[in-house]
Design an enzyme around this catalytic site. Structure first.
Site, PDB file in Angstrom:
ATOM      1  N   CYS A  86       0.854  -1.185   0.000  1.00 35.94           N
ATOM      2  CA  CYS A  86       0.000   0.000   0.000  1.00 35.94           C
ATOM      3  C   CYS A  86       0.890   1.235   0.000  1.00 35.94           C
ATOM      4  CB  CYS A  86      -0.912  -0.004   1.231  1.00 35.94           C
ATOM      5  SG  CYS A  86      -2.150   1.316   1.151  1.00 35.94           S
ATOM      6  N   CYS A  96      -5.295   0.757  10.125  1.00 36.19           N
ATOM      7  CA  CYS A  96      -5.276  -0.345   9.153  1.00 36.19           C
ATOM      8  C   CYS A  96      -5.118  -1.690   9.855  1.00 36.19           C
ATOM      9  CB  CYS A  96      -4.139  -0.159   8.163  1.00 36.19           C
ATOM     10  SG  CYS A  96      -4.167  -1.414   6.875  1.00 36.19           S
ATOM     11  N   THR A 155      -5.489  -4.566   7.864  1.00 40.00           N
ATOM     12  CA  THR A 155      -5.419  -5.508   6.748  1.00 40.00           C
ATOM     13  C   THR A 155      -4.001  -6.053   6.607  1.00 40.00           C
ATOM     14  OG1 THR A 155      -7.039  -4.133   5.620  1.00 40.00           O
ATOM     15  CG2 THR A 155      -5.919  -5.786   4.289  1.00 40.00           C
ATOM     16  N   GLU A 192     -11.288  -1.865  -5.233  1.00 39.06           N
ATOM     17  CA  GLU A 192     -11.461  -1.135  -3.974  1.00 39.06           C
ATOM     18  C   GLU A 192     -10.175  -0.370  -3.709  1.00 39.06           C
ATOM     19  OE1 GLU A 192     -12.846  -3.768  -0.881  1.00 39.06           O
ATOM     20  OE2 GLU A 192     -14.818  -3.867  -1.840  1.00 39.06           O
ATOM     21  N   HIS A 203     -19.849  -9.390   6.607  1.00 40.67           N
ATOM     22  CA  HIS A 203     -19.147 -10.686   6.573  1.00 40.67           C
ATOM     23  C   HIS A 203     -18.568 -11.027   7.939  1.00 40.67           C
ATOM     24  CE1 HIS A 203     -16.497  -7.396   5.554  1.00 40.67           C
ATOM     25  NE2 HIS A 203     -15.455  -8.113   5.892  1.00 40.67           N
TER      26      HIS A 203
HETATM   27  S1  SF4 Z   1      -6.402   1.260   5.482  1.00 41.86           S
HETATM   28 FE1  SF4 Z   1      -4.552   0.029   5.133  1.00 41.86          FE
HETATM   29  S2  SF4 Z   1      -4.792  -0.794   3.064  1.00 41.86           S
HETATM   30 FE2  SF4 Z   1      -6.256   0.907   3.266  1.00 41.86          FE
HETATM   31  S3  SF4 Z   1      -5.158   2.720   2.489  1.00 41.86           S
HETATM   32 FE3  SF4 Z   1      -4.795   2.653   4.692  1.00 41.86          FE
HETATM   33  S4  SF4 Z   1      -2.867   1.516   4.940  1.00 41.86           S
HETATM   34 FE4  SF4 Z   1      -3.618   1.131   2.867  1.00 41.86          FE
END
Ligand code: SF4
Length: 190
Positions: free
Chosen positions: A30, A37, A39, A96, A184
């Site tokens: 990213c 975040c 993820t 996305e 989900h």
């Molecule tokens: S939430 Fe995580 S994946 Fe989404 S833009 Fe921010 S750092 Fe990147």
């Protein structure tokens, strides 16, 4: 080559297409580093565009919907080629994105922009869906960039305080805002 984090078959749990079966292709990496975040977009492997198309077929059969997510899926140079290959394989491609990297996309690609610290106005204009993450506040500073009639408010982490805030905001502005929950997570699927 594509830097891949994971591919899995599930349902889209969020936003306009909530409840729709979809193959998720999580691209690694990213260009932002948001505080909240959660993820995991670490690289699992490098593979060719054709490998990804094959893996999508193996995971989801003829499922028409494929979601490119991340990380930031538009941060990789090979993503446009991957989109073309998936469309050529009969898929409806959804992207996305955090909306920071301007990318020309075919008209039939569904673009969901979820702005974080900044957004490219051209991506906001191109977006089919805008999903604002509500994390202790509604990030109203992004709103002027979007021409969409409906804006989704998604409480970060489904946390009760964020849900209450998003709900109150949507009820106060019912013509333009909708609540988007990560459904989900309620049913324990990825
Ligand atoms: S939430 Fe995580 S994946 Fe989404 S833009 Fe921010 S750092 Fe990147």
């Amino acid at each position: 080559m594509i830097a891949l984090a994971e591919i899995f078959y599930s349902i889209q749990g969020e936003g306009t297409w909530s409840g729709t079966p979809a193959v998720f292709v999580r691209l690694a990496g990213c260009n932002l580093a948001c505080d909240f975040c959660d993820t995991d977009y670490a690289i699992e492997r490098f593979c060719s565009v054709d490998d990804v198309v094959r893996a999508v077929r193996e995971a989801g059969g003829d499922c028409p919907m494929v979601v490119l997510t991340g990380g930031e899926p538009l941060a990789q140079a090979q993503t446009p080629a991957l989109i073309e290959a998936l469309r050529g394989d009969g898929r409806r491609v959804h992207v996305e994105s955090n909306g920071t990297i301007f990318t020309k996309l075919p008209a039939d690609v569904w673009l969901c922009v979820s702005p974080k610290e900044r957004v490219d106005p051209r991506m906001a204009k191109r977006a089919d869906e805008a999903k604002l993450i509500v994390d202790r506040r509604v990030p109203e500073e992004h709103l002027p960039l979007f021409e969409l009639p409906t804006i989704l408010l998604q409480p970060e982490g489904n946390k009760p305080a964020n849900v209450a805030l998003a709900l109150a905001y949507a009820k106060a502005h019912p013509r333009r805002f909708r609540l988007s929950l990560q459904t989900h997570k309620f049913i324990g699927v990825p």
